[in-house]
Design an enzyme around this catalytic site. Structure first.
Site, PDB file in Angstrom:
ATOM      1  N   ARG A  61    -114.866  15.195 -11.009  1.00  0.00           N
ATOM      2  CA  ARG A  61    -114.784  15.198 -12.469  1.00  0.00           C
ATOM      3  C   ARG A  61    -115.472  16.385 -13.128  1.00  0.00           C
ATOM      4  O   ARG A  61    -114.911  17.028 -14.018  1.00  0.00           O
ATOM      5  CB  ARG A  61    -115.465  13.944 -13.055  1.00  0.00           C
ATOM      6  CG  ARG A  61    -114.562  12.779 -13.255  1.00  0.00           C
ATOM      7  CD  ARG A  61    -115.375  11.511 -13.123  1.00  0.00           C
ATOM      8  NE  ARG A  61    -115.759  11.391 -11.729  1.00  0.00           N
ATOM      9  CZ  ARG A  61    -115.002  10.786 -10.823  1.00  0.00           C
ATOM     10  NH1 ARG A  61    -113.901  10.190 -11.170  1.00  0.00           N
ATOM     11  NH2 ARG A  61    -115.373  10.755  -9.553  1.00  0.00           N
ATOM     12  N   THR A  62    -116.697  16.646 -12.707  1.00  0.00           N
ATOM     13  CA  THR A  62    -117.452  17.691 -13.414  1.00  0.00           C
ATOM     14  C   THR A  62    -116.791  19.042 -13.186  1.00  0.00           C
ATOM     15  O   THR A  62    -116.618  19.834 -14.112  1.00  0.00           O
ATOM     16  CB  THR A  62    -118.919  17.679 -12.955  1.00  0.00           C
ATOM     17  OG1 THR A  62    -119.410  16.354 -13.086  1.00  0.00           O
ATOM     18  CG2 THR A  62    -119.766  18.619 -13.793  1.00  0.00           C
ATOM     19  N   LYS A  90    -123.936  35.021   5.412  1.00  0.00           N
ATOM     20  CA  LYS A  90    -124.507  36.256   5.970  1.00  0.00           C
ATOM     21  C   LYS A  90    -125.988  36.357   5.646  1.00  0.00           C
ATOM     22  O   LYS A  90    -126.615  37.379   5.905  1.00  0.00           O
ATOM     23  CB  LYS A  90    -123.781  37.476   5.393  1.00  0.00           C
ATOM     24  CG  LYS A  90    -122.291  37.504   5.638  1.00  0.00           C
ATOM     25  CD  LYS A  90    -121.699  38.758   4.987  1.00  0.00           C
ATOM     26  CE  LYS A  90    -120.197  38.680   4.899  1.00  0.00           C
ATOM     27  NZ  LYS A  90    -119.659  39.720   4.008  1.00  0.00           N
ATOM     28  N   ARG A 111    -123.547  23.564  -9.724  1.00  0.00           N
ATOM     29  CA  ARG A 111    -124.022  22.269  -9.225  1.00  0.00           C
ATOM     30  C   ARG A 111    -124.597  22.492  -7.836  1.00  0.00           C
ATOM     31  O   ARG A 111    -123.921  23.049  -6.965  1.00  0.00           O
ATOM     32  CB  ARG A 111    -122.870  21.278  -9.154  1.00  0.00           C
ATOM     33  CG  ARG A 111    -123.177  20.096  -8.258  1.00  0.00           C
ATOM     34  CD  ARG A 111    -122.132  19.033  -8.306  1.00  0.00           C
ATOM     35  NE  ARG A 111    -122.183  18.326  -9.574  1.00  0.00           N
ATOM     36  CZ  ARG A 111    -121.574  17.151  -9.781  1.00  0.00           C
ATOM     37  NH1 ARG A 111    -120.883  16.587  -8.817  1.00  0.00           N
ATOM     38  NH2 ARG A 111    -121.658  16.563 -10.945  1.00  0.00           N
ATOM     39  N   HIS A 144    -128.641  16.070 -15.003  1.00  0.00           N
ATOM     40  CA  HIS A 144    -127.205  16.274 -15.185  1.00  0.00           C
ATOM     41  C   HIS A 144    -126.964  16.287 -16.705  1.00  0.00           C
ATOM     42  O   HIS A 144    -126.381  15.361 -17.264  1.00  0.00           O
ATOM     43  CB  HIS A 144    -126.443  15.140 -14.505  1.00  0.00           C
ATOM     44  CG  HIS A 144    -124.990  15.419 -14.264  1.00  0.00           C
ATOM     45  ND1 HIS A 144    -124.312  16.481 -14.836  1.00  0.00           N
ATOM     46  CD2 HIS A 144    -124.071  14.752 -13.513  1.00  0.00           C
ATOM     47  CE1 HIS A 144    -123.044  16.441 -14.436  1.00  0.00           C
ATOM     48  NE2 HIS A 144    -122.872  15.415 -13.625  1.00  0.00           N
TER      49      HIS A 144
HETATM   50  C1  NCD Z   1    -122.367  11.863 -11.074  1.00  0.00           C
HETATM   51  C2  NCD Z   1    -123.173  12.907 -10.350  1.00  0.00           C
HETATM   52  O1  NCD Z   1    -122.630  13.802  -9.693  1.00  0.00           O
HETATM   53  O2  NCD Z   1    -124.386  12.829 -10.475  1.00  0.00           O
HETATM   54  N1  NCD Z   1    -120.996  12.139 -11.067  1.00  0.00           N
HETATM   55  C3  NCD Z   1    -120.484  12.865 -12.111  1.00  0.00           C
HETATM   56  O3  NCD Z   1    -120.853  14.008 -12.325  1.00  0.00           O
HETATM   57  N2  NCD Z   1    -119.604  12.257 -12.918  1.00  0.00           N
HETATM   58  C4  NCD Z   1    -122.654  10.481 -10.658  1.00  0.00           C
HETATM   59  C5  NCD Z   1    -122.607  10.130  -9.199  1.00  0.00           C
HETATM   60  O4  NCD Z   1    -122.181  10.931  -8.364  1.00  0.00           O
HETATM   61  O5  NCD Z   1    -122.974   9.001  -8.900  1.00  0.00           O
END
Ligand code: NCD
Length: 339
Positions: A61-62, A90, A111, A144
Site C-alpha cells: 500500500r505505502t 558492492k 522505508r 510511520h
Molecule cells: C503498516 C506498516 O508497514 O507498518 N502497513 C502499512 O504501511 N499500511 C502496518 C503493518 O505492516 O502492520
C-alpha cells in the site's frame, strides 16, 4: 496559515493548523481529480519533478499509494525495492546511496527495517549542497508518520458530522509494542481536544513507555486492558493492528490468542452503531473478512484515503497548496464535498 513542510520524519512539527490544512487539501484535490479536466490539471502541477522510492523493506500500500500519488501530480518516479539490485551489494554506504539518489531526484520517499534511518537521511541532506526532502514511509518499529496522517484524515472525515476527532474514544488493538502505525497515530493525538485512548493488547505486546510518557505529557488520558469485550461498547473508533511477526526472535507471536484480540460478526454487535473500524493493513486473522460488509468497516476507504493524503503531502512539500485552492474554484462546480 499553517507552517511549511520539508522533511517528514516523524510526527514532530505536525500541529493542528497543519493537520487541518492537509485534511482540507486532501478533500479538495480528491474533488478536483473526479473530472478529467481536474485530473489533467493536477498532472500539470509537477511534471518537471522526479521522485525516488527507496523501499528495501516490503510494502504494498505505502509503495503503491506514493507511486500513484506522484503520478497524480505528474511527478516521474524511480524505485529501488530490492537492495540486491543496487550498489549496496558492492558495499556502498547508506549515506553515499542516499546522496546519489539526491543527485537525480527532487524528493526521496523511503522505508527501511531500521529505526532512525529516515532521520539520518534528513540529517545528511541538511549537510549537502543540494538537499532534497526525505519522507519517512516507515522506519523499523518506530515511526510511520504518513500512515498517521491518512489515519487522522480518515478519522476526521468519518466524524465530520460529529465534531471530528475531538472528544472521541479511540481503541487501539493488537501488537502495540512493535507496531509503528499506532505509535505515530498516538503522537498525533496531542493535537486533539478531549480524546481518550484505550490500548487493548496482551501484556507482552503492550504500548511502549515512551509513547505513554508522551501522552501523559500532553494530558491525553489512556487506559490499558487485555479484554476487548470490556472496551468495545465505549469506542468511537477501533484501530486494529496485526501481529508484527517479522520482529519475532523466539516465536513470541505464537502467544497471541486471536480469540481475545479480533473483531468478528460475533462481537461486532457490542460496537456502537456509529463507530468505525480501522486497520492500516495488511490484516491477519484479527479482522474476520465477514466484517468487511459492515458499514462500520472503514479500512478499505482508509486505504484509498492514503493515496490522496500522500498527494496532499507532496503538494505541501512543493509549496503548491495555494494552487489547489484556486483550482478547486476553477474546475469544481459548486456543491457538496465528494463522499
Ligand atoms: C503498516 C506498516 O508497514 O507498518 N502497513 C502499512 O504501511 N499500511 C502496518 C503493518 O505492516 O502492520
Amino acid at each position: 496559515m499553517a507552517g511549511q513542510l520539508f522533511h517528514v520524519i516523524d510526527t514532530q512539527g505536525f500541529d493542528r493548523p497543519l493537520l487541518d490544512e492537509l485534511c482540507e487539501l486532501t478533500t479538495r484535490l480528491r474533488g478536483i481529480a473526479k473530472t478529467q479536466e481536474g485530473a489533467l490539471a493536477l498532472q500539470q502541477l509537477l511534471p518537471h519533478a522526479r521522485a525516488m522510492l527507496y523501499f528495501p523493506q516490503p510494502s504494498t500500500r505505502t509503495f503503491l499509494s506514493f507511486n500513484n500519488a506522484c503520478h497524480v501530480l505528474g511527478i516521474r518516479t524511480s524505485e529501488i525495492r530490492d537492495p540486491a539490485t543496487s550498489s549496496e551489494v558492492k558495499g556502498e554506504t547508506f549515506d553515499d546511496s542516499l546522496r546519489t539518489f539526491s543527485s537525480y531526484v527532487d524528493v526521496i520517499v523511503m522505508r527501511t527495517p531500521e529505526a532512525g534511518y529516515a532521520a539520518r537521511a534528513a540529517a545528511l541532506m541538511d549537510r549537502i549542497p543540494r538537499p532534497v526532502p526525505i519522507i519517512n514511509a516507515g522506519s523499523g518499529k518506530d515511526q510511520h508518520p504518513t500512515q498517521a496522517l491518512l489515519d487522522v484524515y480518515t478519522l476526521e472525515r468519518s466524524f465530520s458530522l460529529r465534531g471530528g476527532i475531538d472528544g472521541k474514544v479511540i481503541g487501539m488493538m493488537g501488537d502495540l509494542k512493535r507496531g509503528r502505525t499506532v505509535r505515530s497515530l498516538c503522537s498525533m493525538m496531542r493535537n486533539y481536544r478531549g480524546v481518550r485512548l484505550i490500548f487493548i493488547a496482551p501484556e507482552p505486546f503492550a504500548m511502549e513507555p515512551d509513547i505513554k510518557a508522551q501522552l501523559a505529557r500532553h494530558g491525553i488520558p489512556f487506559t490499558e486492558t487485555a479484554r476487548l469485550a470490556e472496551a468495545l461498547p465505549a469506542l468511537d473508533a477501533l484501530y486494529v493492528t496485526r501481529m508484527q511477526t517479522e520482529w519475532d526472535t523466539a516465536g513470541e507471536s505464537r502467544s497471541m490468542d486471536y480469540g481475545q484480540f479480533s473483531i468478528h460478526p460475533g462481537n461486532l454487535r457490542q460496537l456502537k452503531a456509529d463507530a468505525i473500524i480501522m486497520h492500516p493493513l495488511p490484516r491477519g486473522p484479527e479482522i474476520d473478512p465477514a466484517v468487511d460488509n459492515d458499514p462500520r468497516a472503514m479500512y478499505w476507504r482508509q486505504e484509498r484515503n492514503g493515496m490522496w493524503m500522500r498527494v496532499a503531502i507532496l503538494l505541501k512539500i512543493f509549496r503548491l497548496e495555494d494552487r489547489i485552492f484556486s483550482l478547486a474554484s476553477e474546475v469544481l462546480p459548486a456543491g457538496p464535498d465528494p463522499p
